[in-house]
Structures are given as structure tokens and as C-alpha cells.
Design an enzyme around this catalytic site. Structure first.
Site, PDB file in Angstrom:
ATOM      1  N   SER A 141      37.197  40.971  41.921  1.00 26.01           N
ATOM      2  CA  SER A 141      36.861  42.199  41.179  1.00 26.01           C
ATOM      3  C   SER A 141      37.062  42.009  39.685  1.00 26.01           C
ATOM      4  CB  SER A 141      37.768  43.342  41.626  1.00 26.01           C
ATOM      5  OG  SER A 141      37.381  43.822  42.857  1.00 26.01           O
ATOM      6  N   HIS A 152      41.023  51.451  40.590  1.00 27.74           N
ATOM      7  CA  HIS A 152      40.062  50.351  40.449  1.00 27.74           C
ATOM      8  C   HIS A 152      39.684  50.106  38.974  1.00 27.74           C
ATOM      9  CE1 HIS A 152      37.254  47.447  41.965  1.00 27.74           C
ATOM     10  NE2 HIS A 152      36.180  48.104  41.521  1.00 27.74           N
ATOM     11  N   TYR A 201      36.511  46.521  54.110  1.00 24.99           N
ATOM     12  CA  TYR A 201      36.391  47.977  53.987  1.00 24.99           C
ATOM     13  C   TYR A 201      34.966  48.428  53.658  1.00 24.99           C
ATOM     14  CZ  TYR A 201      36.718  47.104  48.934  1.00 24.99           C
ATOM     15  OH  TYR A 201      36.492  46.632  47.655  1.00 24.99           O
ATOM     16  N   GLU A 202      34.086  47.481  53.293  1.00 26.70           N
ATOM     17  CA  GLU A 202      32.695  47.866  53.035  1.00 26.70           C
ATOM     18  C   GLU A 202      31.970  48.161  54.347  1.00 26.70           C
ATOM     19  OE1 GLU A 202      30.734  45.576  49.653  1.00 26.70           O
ATOM     20  OE2 GLU A 202      32.559  44.398  49.976  1.00 26.70           O
ATOM     21  N   ALA A 253      41.519  40.022  42.477  1.00 29.34           N
ATOM     22  CA  ALA A 253      42.405  40.928  41.755  1.00 29.34           C
ATOM     23  C   ALA A 253      43.445  41.394  42.760  1.00 29.34           C
ATOM     24  CB  ALA A 253      41.597  42.108  41.238  1.00 29.34           C
ATOM     25  N   MET A 284      42.873  42.847  49.024  1.00 30.05           N
ATOM     26  CA  MET A 284      41.995  43.253  50.127  1.00 30.05           C
ATOM     27  C   MET A 284      40.924  42.200  50.439  1.00 30.05           C
ATOM     28  SD  MET A 284      41.328  47.149  48.844  1.00 30.05           S
ATOM     29  CE  MET A 284      42.622  48.098  48.018  1.00 30.05           C
ATOM     30  N   SER A 285      41.203  40.952  50.104  1.00 26.29           N
ATOM     31  CA  SER A 285      40.135  39.953  50.294  1.00 26.29           C
ATOM     32  C   SER A 285      40.722  38.558  50.496  1.00 26.29           C
ATOM     33  CB  SER A 285      39.222  39.941  49.057  1.00 26.29           C
ATOM     34  OG  SER A 285      39.921  39.401  47.951  1.00 26.29           O
ATOM     35  N   ASN A 294      47.543  44.991  38.400  1.00 20.89           N
ATOM     36  CA  ASN A 294      48.369  46.211  38.350  1.00 20.89           C
ATOM     37  C   ASN A 294      49.680  45.919  39.067  1.00 20.89           C
ATOM     38  OD1 ASN A 294      46.323  46.216  40.672  1.00 20.89           O
ATOM     39  ND2 ASN A 294      47.841  47.675  41.400  1.00 20.89           N
ATOM     40  N   HIS A 304      31.392  43.917  41.352  1.00 18.79           N
ATOM     41  CA  HIS A 304      30.892  42.770  42.131  1.00 18.79           C
ATOM     42  C   HIS A 304      29.362  42.796  42.001  1.00 18.79           C
ATOM     43  CE1 HIS A 304      34.669  41.604  44.252  1.00 18.79           C
ATOM     44  NE2 HIS A 304      34.987  42.837  43.904  1.00 18.79           N
ATOM     45  N   HIS A 310      33.978  42.728  51.373  1.00 20.55           N
ATOM     46  CA  HIS A 310      35.309  43.121  51.857  1.00 20.55           C
ATOM     47  C   HIS A 310      35.169  43.826  53.200  1.00 20.55           C
ATOM     48  CE1 HIS A 310      35.212  43.178  47.428  1.00 20.55           C
ATOM     49  NE2 HIS A 310      36.448  42.698  47.480  1.00 20.55           N
TER      50      HIS A 310
END
Ligand SMILES: O=P(O)(O)O[C@@H]1C[C@H](O)[C@@H](CO)O1
Length: 390
Positions: free
Chosen positions: A127, A351, A182-183, A210, A313-314, A337, A158, A180
Site C-alpha cells: 500500500s 488507511h 479481504y477483497e 505497509a 493484511m498481506s 502507523n 494499489h 488481499h
């Protein structure tokens, strides 16, 4: 394709008209896989047992007869006029083979036909880190939407482009945007690019992401060399290698204790030190979660106790598939973060901050990765311009 009996053909065509975009024909049986469009509102689910007892009066089951052991439907969907089987069976697993060797090979060949180089290095941009792709020279760019069998990027930050070119003289391919869980894509689909990389001849994969910093010593902007991972979805059986093993890619039970190449970690440390990045270069454990919601405070505390230094998440799914088919892996997390660990904190993960930090560290990441690539010892295995079968 085997001709379907008329009732099956009607069911198949009807499903297509209804927008069931995941219909496949398997021999004489028409299956509807588990993807439905929302507009299919009249549907109602009944149990497999119910279907089996009612099977003589359904159009699908007429020539299906009773579902066989390896064709047991797990769900049956009815709308006003039709009935569809949702099967979790060996046949339907063939559906997930839509991301298997044949499809990956077809896509790899399609790309290689047009690509200016046969890549030895594959790069995945996290990201906000798409700028890595801009460093390639003599680019040829493919939009994901134009690549057969390729998923499409749906996440801001992306771009959704596959970029071929050279980096410090090394032939590379770069995913400017990744997929990902979650997509909503099947895990086999989000990791399919790794197998396509392999079939195009890639030897080394460099992945970036990220991530939220869990380690209290980490600061926003730190770059963490991933030395190991915790595959949290894997604990629940969500693993890209689930299902029949694709022997042509690798073994049923691949080792993961050497997932992240130690020499490449060492090289990153050396290059980082030479570039004066030691102050913000770290080494740690990345934990993948399913997302898309960011973690709660309790979850962050738990992950820290489990030994994770960063959360995201990846990456891990891609690493597993890349290692399964024998590619060398190096991965970096940009700490975008600080994970919130304290109930008194007013910080909120978001995000926008992730993308912003990506932009701020972009130049250093490009420099680090490109210097590493320049020093990679990758040699082509191509003979007669054909990728070897993995
Ligand atoms: O693709 P990566 O892992 O870099 O993306 C991270 C995880 C989420 O997709 C997103 C959250 O901001 O960034």
C-alpha cells in the site's frame, strides 16, 4: 467441453443469465459455485440432506441422479424458478484449479509473448509503495484488467498494473498493487501471481507491505526486514496451499522455517548500512490478519505477546506460495502507523496515514530495493527461450 444434456444446458444458460459468473461445466454435471450476485434475491437455502431426499424432482439432479460421495452439495440455492447446487467436492475443487497450473501457464505465456524481458526478479508493491515500479527502465505496462485470469485491484493505493522492465540491468516484473483476502478473492486467486512469476522464470521475489508497528521500539517510518511470520488465518485453515496439491509447483508439505532468505536479509542490512539507513532499519516478525478492519487494542496486545513486531493484511500468503514453488523470498514492512496498545490513546489507525507514510519513505525504499537488486546473483535458467517447468 463435453456437451451437456438439454436439462443441464438449460440450467447452465439460466445461471449465466442470472449473473452466476462462477458457473463451470464438469463433464456431464453442471455446477454452480458459491459466488452469487446480490441481485439474486429470491434465493433460499435448503440443506443438502433436503436436496438429496428431493433429488428426483430437481432439474439439476435429474441427470445428476443422487449426488455421489464426491459430489455432495453443501448448499442448495433456490429462487423462484431454479435450483442450484453449491458443492464442496472433489469436482468443485477443480473449480479452484481455475487458478492452477494450466491457467497460470496460459497467463505466463500470454505475458511473455509481449513482455520486453523475461524477468528473474519479481517485486510486489505494498500500500502506497507503488513508486517502486517507477524505477524500472524500458517499461512495458499491463493493466490487471487486460491480463487473462488476473484479479483486479480494488484497494486505493494499489494501481493495478504489472510492469516489466530492467532494474540496474536485471530483468524484473513488478506488481504495482497486490490482492488481499479481504477483497473477497479466494486465497488461491490472490496468490496466483506468484505462480505466474515462477512460470515466467522469476527466481527471487521481493515483497513490500505497509504494516502497523507492534514493537514498542518501532517508530512510524521504520523499515522492517521480515525474518519470520505468523500466519494467523493459517491457524483457521486458511492457507493458499489448501486443496489438492499442485505437484508441478511443489511438495504437499513445504517447509516454512526458511521462508525468508537469510542471505538476502544480510544483504539488506549491508545495503541499508551503506546507504545510512541503519537508524530506521529493523528486523522482525510480521503477523498477517484477514483485515479489512484494523486491530483492537486487545488484539494488538495479544499479538505482541505472541512475538509479532508488526501486523498487516498481506504478504504471508504470497510468501507461502512463492516458497512452495521454490522461489527465493525477501520481504520488507514499512511501519506506517503505530498499533494502538493503550486505552488512553486517541490514535486511530487509518488507511490515509498508511498511504501518506508510504509516500514519505518511498525514495529510501526505492533506493534500498534497487541497490539490493543490483547485487542479486540471479542467473537465467532459460533454454531456447522457454521457461523450464517448475
Ligand atoms: O498491501 P499492504 O499489505 O501493504 O496493505 C496494507 C494492509 C491493508 O491493505 C492496508 C491498510 O491500510 O495497507
Amino acid at each position: 467441453m463435453v456437451a451437456l444434456p438439454p436439462a443441464g444446458r438449460r440450467l447452465f444458460e439460466k445461471g449465466r443469465r442470472l449473473g452466476l459468473h462462477n458457473l463451470v461445466e464438469v463433464g456431464k454435471v453442471c455446477y454452480v459455485l458459491a459466488v452469487w450476485r446480490q441481485r439474486d434475491e429470491g434465493r433460499k437455502l435448503i440443506s443438502p440432506q433436503d436436496l438429496i431426499s428431493r433429488s428426483p424432482c430437481t432439474s439439476a439432479s435429474r441427470y445428476h441422479s443422487r449426488p455421489k460421495v464426491n459430489q455432495v452439495p453443501t448448499k442448495v440455492a433456490l429462487n423462484r424458478t431454479s435450483l442450484y447446487l453449491h458443492c464442496m467436492s472433489t469436482k468443485v475443487v477443480q473449480g479452484s484449479r481455475r487458478y492452477g497450473y494450466e491457467e497460470c501457464k496460459a497467463t505466463a505465456d500470454w505475458l511473455l509473448d509481449q513482455a520486453p524481458v523475461r524477468p528473474l526478479v519479481g517485486i510486489v508493491c505494498g500500500s502506497g509503495l507503488g513508486g517502486l515500479a517507477d524505477m524500472l527502465k524500458d517499461q512495458k505496462i499491463f493493466n490487471y484488467g487486460d491480463i487473462p485470469n488476473f484479479p483486479k485491484s480494488t484497494v486505493h493505493g494499489h494501481a493495478g498494473r504489472l510492469v516489466f522492465g530492467t532494474l540496474k540491468g536485471k530483468p524484473c516484473v513488478c506488481m504495482q498493487g497486490r490482492f488481499h483476502l479481504y477483497e473477497g478473492y479466494p486465497i488461491q486467486k490472490i496468490t496466483m501471481p506468484m505462480r505466474i512469476f515462477k512460470l515466467m522464470g522469476v527466481k527471487t521475489v521481493i515483497l513490500t507491505n505497509a504494516a502497523g508497528g507492534l514493537n514498542q521500539d518501532y517508530k512510524v517510518g521504520d523499515v522492517m526486514i521480515i525474518k519470520d511470520h505468523i500466519n494467523m488465518p493459517g491457524f483457521a485453515g486458511i492457507n493458499p496451499l489448501s486443496g489438492p496439491n499442485e505437484e508441478s509447483f511443489g511438495t504437499r508439505f513445504p517447509c516454512m522455517s526458511d521462508a525468508y532468505d537469510r542471505k538476502l536479509q544480510q544483504l539488506a542490512q549491508e545495503v541499508g548500512a551503506e546507504l545510512g539507513y541503519s537508524d530506521f532499519l529493523r528486523e522482525g516478525v510480521y503477523c498477517v490478519l484477514g483485515g479489512p478492519s484494523f486491530e483492537t487494542i486487545a488484539e494488538c496486545r495479544m499479538l505482541t505477546r505472541l512475538g509479532a513486531d508488526a501486523v498487516g493484511m498481506s504478504t504471508v500468503h504470497e510468501v507461502i506460495v512463492a516458497r512452495h514453488c521454490g522461489m527465493q523470498v525477501f520481504a520488507l514492512s514499512l511501519i506506517t502507523n503505530q498499533a494502538v496498545m493503550d486505552y488512553d490513546s486517541h490514535e486511530k489507525a487509518n488507511h490515509e496515514e498508511v498511504l501518506q507514510t508510504g509516500e514519505q519513505r518511498s525514495l529510501q525504499l526505492v533506493k534500498l530495493v534497487s541497490t539490493m537488486v543490483a547485487r542479486l546473483d540471479v542467473a537465467s535458467d532459460y533454454t531456447n527461450g522457454e521457461a523450464h517447468h517448475c
